[in-house]
Design a protein around this motif. Structure first.
Motif, PDB file in Angstrom:
ATOM      1  N   TRP A  67     -97.686 -67.494 -36.416  1.00 20.02           N
ATOM      2  CA  TRP A  67     -97.896 -68.166 -35.280  1.00 20.02           C
ATOM      3  C   TRP A  67     -98.218 -69.865 -35.971  1.00 20.02           C
ATOM      4  N   ASN A  68     -98.951 -69.751 -36.870  1.00 17.56           N
ATOM      5  CA  ASN A  68     -99.369 -70.959 -37.393  1.00 17.56           C
ATOM      6  C   ASN A  68     -98.126 -71.886 -38.042  1.00 17.56           C
ATOM      7  N   GLU A  69     -97.375 -70.952 -38.632  1.00 20.11           N
ATOM      8  CA  GLU A  69     -96.273 -71.680 -39.275  1.00 20.11           C
ATOM      9  C   GLU A  69     -95.234 -72.346 -38.316  1.00 20.11           C
ATOM     10  N   THR A  70     -95.079 -71.627 -37.255  1.00 15.87           N
ATOM     11  CA  THR A  70     -94.348 -72.045 -36.093  1.00 15.87           C
ATOM     12  C   THR A  70     -94.650 -72.967 -35.430  1.00 15.87           C
ATOM     13  N   GLN A  71     -96.004 -72.986 -35.094  1.00 20.40           N
ATOM     14  CA  GLN A  71     -96.544 -74.183 -34.187  1.00 20.40           C
ATOM     15  C   GLN A  71     -96.782 -75.473 -35.112  1.00 20.40           C
ATOM     16  N   GLY A  72     -97.152 -75.220 -36.380  1.00 19.96           N
ATOM     17  CA  GLY A  72     -97.560 -76.287 -37.311  1.00 19.96           C
ATOM     18  C   GLY A  72     -95.846 -77.259 -37.383  1.00 19.96           C
ATOM     19  N   GLN A  73     -94.588 -76.602 -37.722  1.00 23.77           N
ATOM     20  CA  GLN A  73     -93.449 -76.912 -37.807  1.00 23.77           C
ATOM     21  C   GLN A  73     -93.016 -77.626 -36.435  1.00 23.77           C
ATOM     22  N   LEU A  74     -93.422 -76.970 -35.260  1.00 26.28           N
ATOM     23  CA  LEU A  74     -93.008 -77.599 -34.034  1.00 26.28           C
ATOM     24  C   LEU A  74     -93.695 -78.742 -33.670  1.00 26.28           C
ATOM     25  N   SER A  75     -94.908 -78.852 -33.986  1.00 29.05           N
ATOM     26  CA  SER A  75     -95.701 -80.122 -33.691  1.00 29.05           C
ATOM     27  C   SER A  75     -94.943 -81.490 -34.667  1.00 29.05           C
ATOM     28  N   LYS A  76     -94.518 -81.067 -35.998  1.00 29.38           N
ATOM     29  CA  LYS A  76     -93.793 -82.024 -36.459  1.00 29.38           C
ATOM     30  C   LYS A  76     -92.403 -82.633 -35.940  1.00 29.38           C
ATOM     31  N   ILE A  77     -91.672 -81.635 -35.663  1.00 30.90           N
ATOM     32  CA  ILE A  77     -90.341 -81.621 -34.991  1.00 30.90           C
ATOM     33  C   ILE A  77     -90.385 -82.420 -33.574  1.00 30.90           C
ATOM     34  N   ASP A  78     -91.333 -81.870 -32.712  1.00 28.93           N
ATOM     35  CA  ASP A  78     -91.778 -82.345 -31.545  1.00 28.93           C
ATOM     36  C   ASP A  78     -90.565 -82.343 -30.668  1.00 28.93           C
ATOM     37  N   PRO A  79     -89.998 -81.096 -30.577  1.00 34.20           N
ATOM     38  CA  PRO A  79     -88.606 -81.151 -29.486  1.00 34.20           C
ATOM     39  C   PRO A  79     -89.062 -80.845 -28.328  1.00 34.20           C
ATOM     40  N   LYS A  80     -88.056 -81.106 -27.012  1.00 38.05           N
ATOM     41  CA  LYS A  80     -88.143 -80.777 -25.813  1.00 38.05           C
ATOM     42  C   LYS A  80     -88.858 -79.118 -25.714  1.00 38.05           C
ATOM     43  N   ARG A  81     -89.741 -78.984 -24.917  1.00 38.00           N
ATOM     44  CA  ARG A  81     -90.269 -77.785 -24.654  1.00 38.00           C
ATOM     45  C   ARG A  81     -90.147 -77.320 -23.301  1.00 38.00           C
ATOM     46  N   VAL A  82     -89.991 -75.821 -23.338  1.00 39.71           N
ATOM     47  CA  VAL A  82     -90.284 -75.415 -21.961  1.00 39.71           C
ATOM     48  C   VAL A  82     -91.530 -74.580 -21.855  1.00 39.71           C
ATOM     49  N   TYR A  83     -91.995 -74.887 -20.699  1.00 40.46           N
ATOM     50  CA  TYR A  83     -93.426 -74.086 -20.436  1.00 40.46           C
ATOM     51  C   TYR A  83     -93.260 -73.178 -19.168  1.00 40.46           C
ATOM     52  N   ALA A 154     -91.039 -72.616 -26.684  1.00 42.17           N
ATOM     53  CA  ALA A 154     -91.511 -72.311 -25.471  1.00 42.17           C
ATOM     54  C   ALA A 154     -92.855 -71.743 -25.376  1.00 42.17           C
ATOM     55  N   TRP A 155     -93.487 -72.066 -24.361  1.00 39.54           N
ATOM     56  CA  TRP A 155     -94.901 -71.578 -24.330  1.00 39.54           C
ATOM     57  C   TRP A 155     -95.012 -70.798 -22.843  1.00 39.54           C
ATOM     58  N   GLY A 156     -95.755 -69.934 -22.839  1.00 34.36           N
ATOM     59  CA  GLY A 156     -96.048 -69.351 -21.596  1.00 34.36           C
ATOM     60  C   GLY A 156     -97.515 -69.876 -21.123  1.00 34.36           C
ATOM     61  N   PRO A 236     -94.172 -62.692 -31.230  1.00 37.64           N
ATOM     62  CA  PRO A 236     -93.271 -62.462 -32.275  1.00 37.64           C
ATOM     63  C   PRO A 236     -91.845 -62.512 -31.715  1.00 37.64           C
ATOM     64  N   GLY A 237     -90.902 -63.319 -32.205  1.00 43.26           N
ATOM     65  CA  GLY A 237     -89.406 -62.958 -32.042  1.00 43.26           C
ATOM     66  C   GLY A 237     -88.858 -61.773 -32.949  1.00 43.26           C
ATOM     67  N   TYR A 238     -87.826 -61.250 -32.407  1.00 43.48           N
ATOM     68  CA  TYR A 238     -87.206 -60.094 -33.183  1.00 43.48           C
ATOM     69  C   TYR A 238     -86.195 -60.763 -34.393  1.00 43.48           C
ATOM     70  N   ASP A 239     -86.428 -60.229 -35.472  1.00 43.63           N
ATOM     71  CA  ASP A 239     -85.613 -60.985 -36.661  1.00 43.63           C
ATOM     72  C   ASP A 239     -85.730 -62.222 -36.853  1.00 43.63           C
ATOM     73  N   THR A 240     -86.748 -62.995 -36.838  1.00 35.76           N
ATOM     74  CA  THR A 240     -86.898 -64.240 -36.960  1.00 35.76           C
ATOM     75  C   THR A 240     -88.145 -64.690 -37.430  1.00 35.76           C
ATOM     76  N   GLU A 241     -88.545 -65.735 -37.944  1.00 35.56           N
ATOM     77  CA  GLU A 241     -89.930 -65.810 -38.420  1.00 35.56           C
ATOM     78  C   GLU A 241     -90.695 -66.461 -37.120  1.00 35.56           C
ATOM     79  N   ASN A 242     -89.781 -66.867 -36.134  1.00 33.65           N
ATOM     80  CA  ASN A 242     -90.397 -67.630 -35.041  1.00 33.65           C
ATOM     81  C   ASN A 242     -91.486 -66.924 -34.141  1.00 33.65           C
ATOM     82  N   CYS A 243     -92.526 -67.592 -33.965  1.00 35.21           N
ATOM     83  CA  CYS A 243     -93.744 -67.005 -33.212  1.00 35.21           C
ATOM     84  C   CYS A 243     -94.175 -67.728 -32.141  1.00 35.21           C
ATOM     85  N   ASN A 244     -93.762 -67.696 -31.009  1.00 36.28           N
ATOM     86  CA  ASN A 244     -94.217 -68.289 -29.720  1.00 36.28           C
ATOM     87  C   ASN A 244     -95.475 -67.973 -29.197  1.00 36.28           C
ATOM     88  N   ASN A 245     -95.995 -68.562 -28.275  1.00 39.11           N
ATOM     89  CA  ASN A 245     -97.335 -68.425 -27.669  1.00 39.11           C
ATOM     90  C   ASN A 245     -97.419 -68.517 -26.231  1.00 39.11           C
TER      91      ASN A 245
END
Ligand code: GPQ
Length: 837
Positions: A67-83, A154-156, A236-245
Motif C-alpha cells: 500500500w505504502n509503495e503504491t501510494q508513494g509512487q502514485l503521489s509522485k506520478i500524480d495521474p488522474k484518479r477516479v474516486y 482509484a480510491w473508494g 490488493p490487486g491480483y497478480d500485481t504489486e499495486n494496492c489501492n485504498n
C-alpha cells in the motif's frame, strides 16, 4: 528533511526498510512475533481465533508495505484518479482474498500447517466486513478488486460503520435482528489515520455580504461541527504489486464540543452533543431498494461527501494546478444518489471558498461527476424534505435552488411554454412540504448517467429520465453492464474448479482475462473431463449440505438437485412465487402413486436472505418459507423427493459456500424491476444453470450462453403495464394452480392460516402488482423443464461447462475498463517493486 541527512543515516534507513523475503521461515517468524508481542500470548494458550489474528497481522504487514509503495509512487506520478463514492462496501472476509491476490496463499498454508494450525479453520474465524445491504454494496467491492488488479489509480470513499448489516436469526420461523458489532476485536484490515481529521459543519446560518467589487458572497456559518477521521482499507490487486485504498470516515466529536452550547456555558448539553457526533457513523441503514428518509441518514450522507471532497480537493491543491484542470485530475463516480450532495458541496467550495464564478465552478463540477442508477422502483427514489434539509444544510439548500433555477431557465429556453415539463424535470417536487429529488440533481450535475445492464439502461431512458434524454440528448445516458470479480467468486470460493480450469487451459491467465474461459467449450465432448467437472460440483454440494445440517438441522442429499434463491427478500424479487411453487410441488408429490413418485426428480430448495426490519410483507415471506419447510421436511410421504431450507444470516462468506454448490438458481423478478442482478453471474460462472425472467442481466446471460443453457419464462418488461391494466379493469381470473396452492394455505396446511392472510391479499385479482398469477403457469412449466433436463446428467454436465465457458463478459474487469475508457478517462499505471518495506 531527508535531503539534509548525512549519508550514513540515509543508508541505514535504506538497509532497515528492505522488504523481507516471503519464504516459509520468515513468514513463520512474523506470525510467531505477532503472537508473542502484538497479541501477548504464548503458544500453549492459542486457539484458532488467536492464530487467525496472528496470521492476519502478518498478512497485514505485507499488505501495508504494498500500500505504502503504491501510494508513494502514485503521489509522485500524480495521474488522474477516479474516486468511487459508495455508502456501502460489502467486502466480506479479507484474509483469504488478500493472500490469494498477493500470491502468498500456498506459502502461508505451509507455514501455518507446520505451526500446528489448519488454514481452513483459521479462515473461518474471521468475521465478515458487512458494510452493505446487498448487490449495490457487493458491486462496489468487486469494482475495487478489479480497479486494483487492472492497476487503475482509484480510491473508494465510504463510511466506517460501527454496526454493519444486522445479523439475522430465525426464531419460531420469524426473522429477528441482532446488532452486528463487528469491531468487537481489533480489525486488522484497516489502518487508523488519526492524523487525518476534517471538520464537518451542520446547521447554523448563511452570512451574505458584498465584496469590494460589489459581488454578493455567501458564507456558511455552521452551528455545530464534528470531526471526520480517516480509516484506510488496503485493497490488493491480483497478480500485481499495486494496492489501492478505500478510505472510510468515522465521526468523532470536535475537541471543543459543540460550539453554541459550549459558548453558552451549557456543559451538559455540549457533552450530549458530543455523543450525538459519534452517532453519525454508528450504523448502516438496513434498507435495500427503499428510501427511509431519516434525518440521521442525511447527516451520514453530508458528513461522508464533505469529508471525501475536502480530502480530494486537498490532494488536488498539492499539485499547484489551475482549477480548470480539476476534471483532468479527478473523476468522481456516484454510486446511486446517496453521494449526490458531493455535487453541491464542490460547487459551494469553488464558489464560496475558492471565489470562482458560478459558471466556471459549475463547468468543473459537471465535468467531474458521473452517476450510476441502480433501480427504477419508485419507492427507492431518494427525496429529502426541504425544511429538514434547510435546518441541517442551509447554504446547500440555496445552492440547490440556484442550480434548479438556472437549469429550468435553460429547459424553458429550449422548450418554451411547457409548465408540465418544468414540473416534471424540476429538482424540487412541489409537494407539502417540498421535496428535493436527488436523482434529478444527480443527472443535472453529472456528465454521464449509466444504468447497470442493457435492459435497465434502456428502461431508465424511457421512464424515470425520459425528459432528460430529450433535453440533453442520448449520449449522456449510457450502459455499463455490471460484473463480478472472478478472483473471489471462482478462484477463492471454488478452488477445485479453479484448479481444473487452470489445468485444462494450461495456465491461470483466465483469472485476468475471463474471456479465455471460452477454451472450456471444446471440452464438452470429453467424458473424463465432464466427470471431473461434475465430481467437483458434487464435492461443493457436500460442503453445502454440511453447512445446512449445522445451521438448519436438516439432512439433505447431495445427489438431489440443489435449487437456490439467495438475495434480499423483496416483493419484486418474488421469493413468494418460489415458495408458492414449492407448495404446488409438494401437493403434486402428495397426490402421486408410489410408481409415479419413482420418476420424480428429488430437489432441495434452498432460500436465504435478509428482509429490511420494517418490511412487514417481506418478513412474512420468511415465515411462510419456514412454515412450509417444517411441514414438508418431516412428511414421510415426501421423504427425500423434496426438502426446503431457509439458511439464516445470508452474507458474503455464506454465499461463497452456496454459489459453487448450486445446480439451478432462481432470478425471477417481475420483468423490468431488477436493474441487473449480480449473483446470477456468480452462479453461472460456477457452472450453475439459472432459471429466470427476461430481466436485468439475465437477458445478456441468455445472449452469451444460448437458450439451451438457461431456463427463461414469464412476461417481458414491455408487457407488464398491459397485464396490470387487464387485471385491474378486465377481471382476469387467477391461475388455477395458484388458486389450489392458496386454498391449501387457507385450509391450514402450514400453521394458522390467519398469519399469512396479509401475504395472500397481495395476490387478490387487480392487486397482484408483481404479476405472480400471470407468470405462475410458465414458472411451473420452466421448473418441470429443469427437472427433465437434470435427469439427463451427461447433457446437464455439458450445459454446466458451457455456462462457465461463456461467462467471460461478466468479469468486473470488463465493467471497470468500460467505465475507465468511456466515463473516467483514466489509464493504468504500473507500480515498480522498489523493494522497500
Ligand atoms: N440495488 Cl437501488 C441494491 O442492491 N440496493 C439498492 O438500494 C438499489 C439497487 C441493486 C439492484 O437491485 C441490482 O439489480 C443490481 O445488480 C445491484 O444493485 C448492483 O447494480
Amino acid at each position: 528533511e531527508k535531503a539534509k541527512w548525512p549519508k550514513e543515516t540515509v543508508d541505514l534507513w535504506a538497509k532497515l526498510s528492505k522488504k523481507e523475503a516471503n519464504d516459509i521461515e520468515t513468514i513463520q517468524r512474523s506470525i510467531v512475533h505477532h503472537v508473542t508481542t502484538t497479541l501477548a500470548r504464548a503458544a500453549y494458550n492459542m486457539d484458532n481465533f488467536s492464530a487467525y489474528q496472528a496470521v492476519a497481522l502478518s498478512t497485514r504487514d505485507r499488505l501495508i508495505s504494498r500500500w505504502n509503495e503504491t501510494q508513494g509512487q502514485l503521489s509522485k506520478i500524480d495521474p488522474k484518479r477516479v474516486y468511487y463514492l459508495s455508502l456501502e462496501f460489502l467486502l466480506g472476509r479479507s484474509m483469504d482474498n488478500a493472500l490469494l491476490n498477493m500470491g502468498l496463499k500456498g506459502t502461508y498454508d505451509k507455514s501455518i500447517e507446520k505451526l500446528g494450525f489448519n488454514m481452513e479453520d483459521i479462515i473461518e474465524s474471521e468475521v465478515d466486513a458487512a458494510l452493505g445491504n446487498g448487490g449495490l454494496g457487493r458491486l462496489a467491492a468487486c469494482y475495487m478488486d478489479s480497479l486494483a488488479t487492472l492497476d487503475y489509480p482509484a480510491w473508494g470513499y465510504g463510511l466506517r460503520y460501527n454496526y454493519g448489516i444486522f445479523q439475522q436469526r430465525i426464531v419460531d420461523g420469524y426473522q429477528t435482528e441482532y446488532p452486528d458489532y463487528w469491531l468487537n476485536f481489533d480489525n486488522p484490515w484497516e489502518l487508523a489515520r488519526l492524523d487525518i481529521s476534517i471538520q464537518i459543519g451542520f446547521g447554523g446560518h448563511v452570512q451574505t455580504t458584498q465584496d469590494e467589487y460589489g459581488v454578493t458572497r455567501h458564507n456558511w456559518v455552521p452551528g455545530q461541527s464534528v470531526q471526520a477521521i480517516a480509516y484506510d482499507v488496503p485493497i490488493p490487486g491480483y497478480d500485481t504489486e499495486n494496492c489501492n485504498n478505500i478510505r472510510l470516515w468515522r465521526s468523532k466529536p470536535t475537541r471543543v464540543f459543540d460550539l453554541t452550547s459550549f459558548n453558552e456555558g451549557n456543559y451538559e448539553k455540549s457533552v450530549e452533543d458530543a455523543t450525538n457526533a459519534e452517532k453519525i457513523t454508528s450504523v448502516l441503514y438496513p434498507n435495500d431498494n427503499t428510501m427511509a428518509g431519516k434525518e440521521l441518514r442525511l447527516k451520514q450522507q453530508y458528513f461522508w461527501t464533505a469529508a471525501s471532497l475536502h480530502d480530494i480537493v486537498r490532494r488536488f491543491k498539492k499539485s499547484m494546478r489551475e482549477w480548470s484542470d480539476f476534471p483532468d485530475q479527478v473523476a468522481i463516480q456516484l454510486n446511486d444518489t446517496h453521494p449526490t450532495l458531493a455535487i453541491v458541496e464542490l460547487q459551494r467550495l469553488l464558489v464560496d471558498e475558492e471565489m470562482l464564478s458560478w459558471d466556471d465552478a459549475w463547468e468543473i463540477v459537471t465535468k467531474t461527476f458521473a452517476f450510476t442508477n441502480h433501480t427504477v422502483l419508485p419507492e427507492a427514489m431518494e427525496k429529502w424534505s426541504v425544511p429538514m434539509f434547510e435546518y441541517l444544510l442551509p447554504r446547500h439548500l440555496q445552492i440547490i435552488f440556484d442550480i434548479n433555477l438556472f437549469f429550468l431557465q435553460k429547459v424553458e429556453k429550449k422548450v418554451p411554454n411547457d409548465r408540465g415539463l418544468l414540473n416534471r424535470m424540476s429538482i424540487i417536487e412541489e409537494a407539502q412540504p417540498q421535496q428535493i429529488r436527488m436523482a434529478h440533481l444527480a443527472v443535472v450535475g453529472s456528465h454521464k448517467v449509466n444504468g447497470v445492464a442493457a435492459l435497465h439502461s434502456n428502461l431508465i431512458k424511457t421512464t424515470i429520465f425520459k425528459d432528460f434524454v430529450e433535453y440533453y440528448g442520448e449520449e449522456k445516458f449510457i450502459n455499463m453492464t455490471n460484473g463480478v470479480t472472478p478472483r473471489r467468486w471462482l478462484h477463492q470460493s471454488n478452488p477445485q474448479l479453479s484448479a481444473l480450469i487452470t489445468q485444462t487451459l494450461g495456465n491461470d491467465k483466465w483469472l485476468k482475462d475471463l474471456s479465455l474461459l471460452k477454451g472450456l467449450a471444446a471440452k464438452t465432448g470429453d467424458a473424463a473431463f465432464r466427470k471431473k467437472w461434475m465430481t467437483i460440483k458434487r464435492n461443493n454440494k457436500v460442503r453445502l449440505a454440511e453447512l445446512i445440517k449445522e445451521r438448519c438441522q436438516v439432512e439433505v442429499s447431495p445427489d438431489a438437485l440443489f435449487d437456490v434463491q439467495v438475495k434480499r427478500i423483496h416483493e419484486y424479487k418474488r421469493q413468494f412465487m418460489n415458495i408458492l411453487s414449492v407448495i404446488h410441488r409438494y401437493r403434486t408429490i402428495k397426490s402421486m402413486t408410489a410408481a409415479q413418485k419413482a420418476s420424480v426428480q428429488p430437489r432441495v430448495v434452498i432460500f436465504g436472505g435478509k428482509a429490511a426490519p420494517g418490511y412487514y410483507i417481506a418478513k412474512l415471506v420468511i415465515k411462510l418459507i419456514n412454515s412450509v419447510a417444517a411441514v414438508v421436511n418431516q412428511d414421510p410421504a415426501v421423504g427425500d423427493l423434496l426438502k426446503v431450507v431457509f439458511i439464516p444470516d445470508y452474507n458474503v462468506s455464506v454465499a461463497e459456500v452456496i454459489v459453487p454448490a448450486s445446480d439451478i438458481s432462481q432470478h425471477i423478478s417481475t420483468a423490468g424491476t431488477e436493474a441487473s442482478g449480480t449473483s446470477n453471474m456468480k452462479f453461472v460462472l460456477n457452472g450453475g444453470l439459472i432459471i429466470g425472467t427476461l430481466d436485468g442481466a439475465n437477458v445478456e446471460i441468455l445472449e452469451e450462453v444460448g437458450e439451451d443453457n438457461i431456463f427463461i419464462f414469464g412476461c417481458m418488461a414491455h408487457e407488464v403495464e398491459d397485464i396490470r391494466h387487464a387485471q385491474r379493469y378486465r377481471g382476469v381470473p387467477m391461475d388455477p394452480a395458484l388458486q389450489g396452492v392458496i386454498s391449501a394455505i387457507e385450509k391450514g396446511t402450514f400453521e394458522d392460516p390467519k398469519i399469512f392472510q396479509p401475504l395472500i391479499s397481495t395476490l387478490t385479482v387487480g392487486k397482484d402488482f408483481y404479476l405472480i398469477s400471470s407468470d405462475f403457469a410458465s414458472y411451473i412449466a420452466a421448473n418441470q423443464q429443469v427437472d427433465a433436463a437434470y435427469k439427463k446428467q451427461e447433457e446437464w454436465s455439458k450445459k454446466s461447462i458451457l455456462c462457465t465457458a461463456h461467462m467471460g463478459k461478466f468479469s468486473s474487469d470488463r465493467s471497470v475498463k468500460e467505465y475507465a475508457d468511456e466515463i473516467w478517462n483514466i489509464k493504468p499505471y504500473s507500480v515498480e517493486d522498489e523493494g522497500h518495506l
